[in-house]
Design an enzyme around this catalytic site. Structure first.
Site, short mmCIF file in Angstrom:
data_model
loop_
_atom_site.label_atom_id
_atom_site.label_comp_id
_atom_site.label_asym_id
_atom_site.label_seq_id
_atom_site.Cartn_x
_atom_site.Cartn_y
_atom_site.Cartn_z
N ILE A 157 15.24 -10.36 11.46
CA ILE A 157 15.86 -10.39 10.13
C ILE A 157 16.69 -9.13 9.90
CG2 ILE A 157 15.42 -10.53 7.64
CD1 ILE A 157 14.65 -13.07 9.25
N TYR A 161 1.06 -8.41 18.41
CA TYR A 161 1.81 -9.02 17.29
C TYR A 161 1.95 -10.52 17.51
CZ TYR A 161 5.96 -9.81 14.30
OH TYR A 161 6.86 -10.27 13.36
N ASP A 167 -4.36 -3.71 -0.91
CA ASP A 167 -4.61 -3.57 0.53
C ASP A 167 -5.21 -4.89 1.00
OD1 ASP A 167 -5.61 -3.06 3.04
OD2 ASP A 167 -6.45 -1.10 2.51
N ILE A 168 -4.54 -5.57 1.94
CA ILE A 168 -5.06 -6.88 2.33
C ILE A 168 -6.40 -6.81 3.05
CG2 ILE A 168 -3.01 -8.36 2.44
CD1 ILE A 168 -3.12 -7.74 5.48
N ILE A 212 0.85 -1.20 0.00
CA ILE A 212 0.00 0.00 0.00
C ILE A 212 0.89 1.24 0.00
CG2 ILE A 212 -2.05 -1.00 1.08
CD1 ILE A 212 -1.00 0.16 3.77
N ARG A 213 2.22 1.00 0.00
CA ARG A 213 3.14 2.14 0.00
C ARG A 213 3.88 2.18 -1.33
NH1 ARG A 213 5.84 1.47 5.92
NH2 ARG A 213 7.09 -0.04 4.78
N LYS A 270 0.23 -13.72 15.52
CA LYS A 270 1.05 -14.73 14.82
C LYS A 270 0.71 -16.15 15.29
CE LYS A 270 3.40 -12.14 11.99
NZ LYS A 270 3.39 -12.30 10.54
N1 LIG Z 1 11.70 -8.14 9.94
C1 LIG Z 1 11.80 -9.11 10.86
O1 LIG Z 1 12.75 -9.17 11.65
C2 LIG Z 1 10.76 -10.20 10.91
C3 LIG Z 1 10.94 -11.28 11.78
C4 LIG Z 1 9.96 -12.25 11.90
C5 LIG Z 1 8.84 -12.20 11.08
N2 LIG Z 1 8.70 -11.15 10.23
C6 LIG Z 1 7.48 -11.08 9.44
O2 LIG Z 1 7.75 -10.71 8.12
C7 LIG Z 1 6.70 -9.86 7.63
C8 LIG Z 1 7.28 -8.57 7.11
O3 LIG Z 1 8.09 -7.94 8.07
P1 LIG Z 1 8.89 -6.57 7.72
O4 LIG Z 1 10.04 -6.51 8.62
O5 LIG Z 1 9.11 -6.45 6.24
O6 LIG Z 1 7.82 -5.51 8.16
P2 LIG Z 1 7.59 -4.03 7.63
O7 LIG Z 1 6.91 -3.29 8.69
O8 LIG Z 1 8.86 -3.49 7.07
O9 LIG Z 1 6.62 -4.26 6.39
C9 LIG Z 1 5.25 -4.53 6.59
C10 LIG Z 1 4.54 -4.17 5.31
O10 LIG Z 1 3.14 -4.36 5.49
C11 LIG Z 1 2.53 -3.35 4.71
N3 LIG Z 1 1.14 -3.16 5.10
C12 LIG Z 1 0.65 -2.59 6.23
N4 LIG Z 1 -0.69 -2.55 6.17
C13 LIG Z 1 -1.06 -3.12 5.00
C14 LIG Z 1 -2.31 -3.35 4.35
N5 LIG Z 1 -3.47 -3.01 4.93
N6 LIG Z 1 -2.30 -3.95 3.14
C15 LIG Z 1 -1.15 -4.30 2.54
N7 LIG Z 1 0.06 -4.09 3.10
C16 LIG Z 1 0.09 -3.51 4.31
C17 LIG Z 1 3.39 -2.12 4.95
O11 LIG Z 1 3.15 -1.14 3.98
C18 LIG Z 1 4.78 -2.73 4.87
O12 LIG Z 1 5.30 -2.73 3.56
C19 LIG Z 1 5.74 -9.66 8.79
O13 LIG Z 1 4.66 -10.55 8.65
C20 LIG Z 1 6.56 -10.00 9.99
O14 LIG Z 1 5.78 -10.52 11.03
C21 LIG Z 1 9.62 -10.14 10.12
C1 LIG Z 2 11.30 -10.51 15.47
C2 LIG Z 2 10.32 -9.88 14.56
O1 LIG Z 2 9.15 -10.53 14.45
C3 LIG Z 2 10.30 -8.41 14.36
N1 LIG Z 2 11.57 -7.98 13.84
C4 LIG Z 2 10.00 -7.64 15.61
O2 LIG Z 2 10.94 -7.32 16.32
O3 LIG Z 2 8.89 -7.33 15.87
#
Ligand SMILES: NC(=O)c1ccc[n+]([C@@H]2O[C@H](COP(=O)([O-])OP(=O)(O)OC[C@H]3O[C@@H](n4cnc5c(N)ncnc54)[C@H](O)[C@@H]3O)[C@@H](O)[C@H]2O)c1
Ligand SMILES: C[C@@H](O)[C@H](N)C(=O)O
Length: 341
Positions: free
Chosen positions: A193, A163, A74-75, A57-58, A167
């Site tokens: 990550i 959160y 948009d989900i 959405i960005r 999950k």
């Molecule tokens: N980054 C990490 O360390 C990490 C670790 C474990 C799990 N995850 C999982 O990976 C996924 C992505 O994480 P991330 O770090 O890229 O997060 P992020 O916050 O960078 O990205 C989240 C994305 O969701 C989008 N979003 C928000 N509302 C929305 C909507 N209504 N419709 C469509 N898109 C929408 C945002 O625009 C953004 O691009 C998440 O599900 C998160 O739980 C991430």
């Molecule tokens: C660990 C992971 O899910 C995310 N990077 C958070 O800290 O929320």
């Protein structure tokens, strides 16, 4: 990240609902920009550029927008999801949209909508159109009553963040749809990550991304977690490879539908010590954020991913030294590293 949609070979069409780590870092040099493109390009290369649709959405950065199909999605809009799947004959769906742990605590109702209602939409569209569905879970799906060192796949899960609750809900709903409706649901619990081409997204593990930006730019970093806070972490390339490997694993090799995956585990102090080997003048100070610290103190310190290793051959490539060298190279710190040597 959000969600991906992908097609298989000639006919495999994946859709990625948001992309893990899509945002180019503002201060990178052109040569780093090219290198940072690789992680995103890998997915498009694997399936064919036109067979992978990325969405958010960005507004996407240039390299995402020009690298292949990118659409607004948009989900929370179920009809729009269905239209995308039908019009593009989507076969695989990677659902990354979510609010992360710290930002979720600051906006519970939005986190509940995106992380729970959004997931319901994705499950329904995947079941209705027979898609293979990937949903990432997290170390945040565990809580203070879970075993923390190490945390196995199956144990008590009572997270104390919206959160984490969303999950656990995603893991259980995905598995329920698998057994009830035959949905090909696959889920990995990611550690924190770390990626060079992303900005922190409002998570508790953000410090381990931000520290590289600040170390290279300013030679110092103020950490919002205590120096001794140990958390599982993974470099982005390992994360993307794990994701594709579990998605491509034969169904009969999967004894479970949700797996822990891990690479390394470190504290801010360990990370700072490793950075000092490359940037001798680097300084770290601590200004603890109580919300993030309480979350981190309830999460796994080490992650037991032996089932992923046994069932579908998971093996990480990046430990702490390789992570730091790679991140510093991406951040254009070659000059500092040369000076240090
Ligand atoms: N980054 C990490 O360390 C990490 C670790 C474990 C799990 N995850 C999982 O990976 C996924 C992505 O994480 P991330 O770090 O890229 O997060 P992020 O916050 O960078 O990205 C989240 C994305 O969701 C989008 N979003 C928000 N509302 C929305 C909507 N209504 N419709 C469509 N898109 C929408 C945002 O625009 C953004 O691009 C998440 O599900 C998160 O739980 C991430
Ligand atoms: C660990 C992971 O899910 C995310 N990077 C958070 O800290 O929320």
């Amino acid at each position: 990240m959000g969600f991906w949609i992908i097609p298989l070979e000639a006919d495999l069409k994946p859709l990625y609902l948001n992309v893990l780590a899509p945002v180019a870092h503002k201060h990178q040099s052109p040569s780093n920009n090219e290198r940072q493109f690789l992680a995103q390009g890998a997915r498009r290369k694997r399936f064919g550029k036109d067979n992978v649709i990325l969405s958010d959405i960005r507004k996407p950065p240039d390299h995402i927008f020009h690298g292949g199909p990118f659409i607004y999605s948009d989900i929370l809009d179920y009809k729009n999801l269905r239209e995308i799947v039908v019009n593009n004959r989507i076969t695989w769906l990677f659902h990354y949209s979510a609010l992360l742990s710290a930002i979720g605590e600051a906006n519970v109702s939005l986190a509940r909508a995106v992380n729970i209602t959004g997931l319901h939409n994705v499950l329904d569209v995947a079941a209705e159109h027979n898609l293979r569905l990937f949903v990432p879970s997290t170390i945040g799906a565990f809580g203070p009553t879970s075993p923390r060192n190490p945390t196995p796949d199956i144990c008590i899960q009572r997270p104390r963040t919206i959160y984490g609750v969303s999950k656990v809900h995603a893991e259980l709903m995905g598995e329920y749809y698998h057994y009830r409706y035959g949905l090909d649901f696959r889920c990995l619990r990611y550690p924190g990550i770390i990626s060079a081409d992303s900005q922190p997204g409002g998570g508790t593990t953000d410090y381990a991304v931000q520290i590289f930006h600040d170390a290279v730019k300013n030679g110092k970093f103020e950490c919002n977690l205590k120096s001794s806070t140990r958390l599982p972490m993974m470099y982005i390339d390992d994360c993307l490879r794990a994701t594709l490997e579990v998605m491509e694993a034969p169904a009969e090799s999967l004894s479970m539908r949700t797996y822990n995956v891990n690479a390394m585990s470190f504290t801010p102090e360990d990370l700072a010590q490793e950075l000092l080997k490359h940037i001798p003048e680097f300084q770290i100070t601590y200004n603890v954020d109580s919300v993030r610290q309480a979350i981190a103190d309830s999460w796994p310190m080490n992650f037991d991913d032996s089932n992923a290793r046994k069932d579908w051959g998971w093996k990480h490539d990046f430990d702490l030294p390789e992570l730091v060298t790679t991140m510093l190279n991406f951040h254009g710190s070659d000059t500092r590293v040369a000076q240090a040597n």
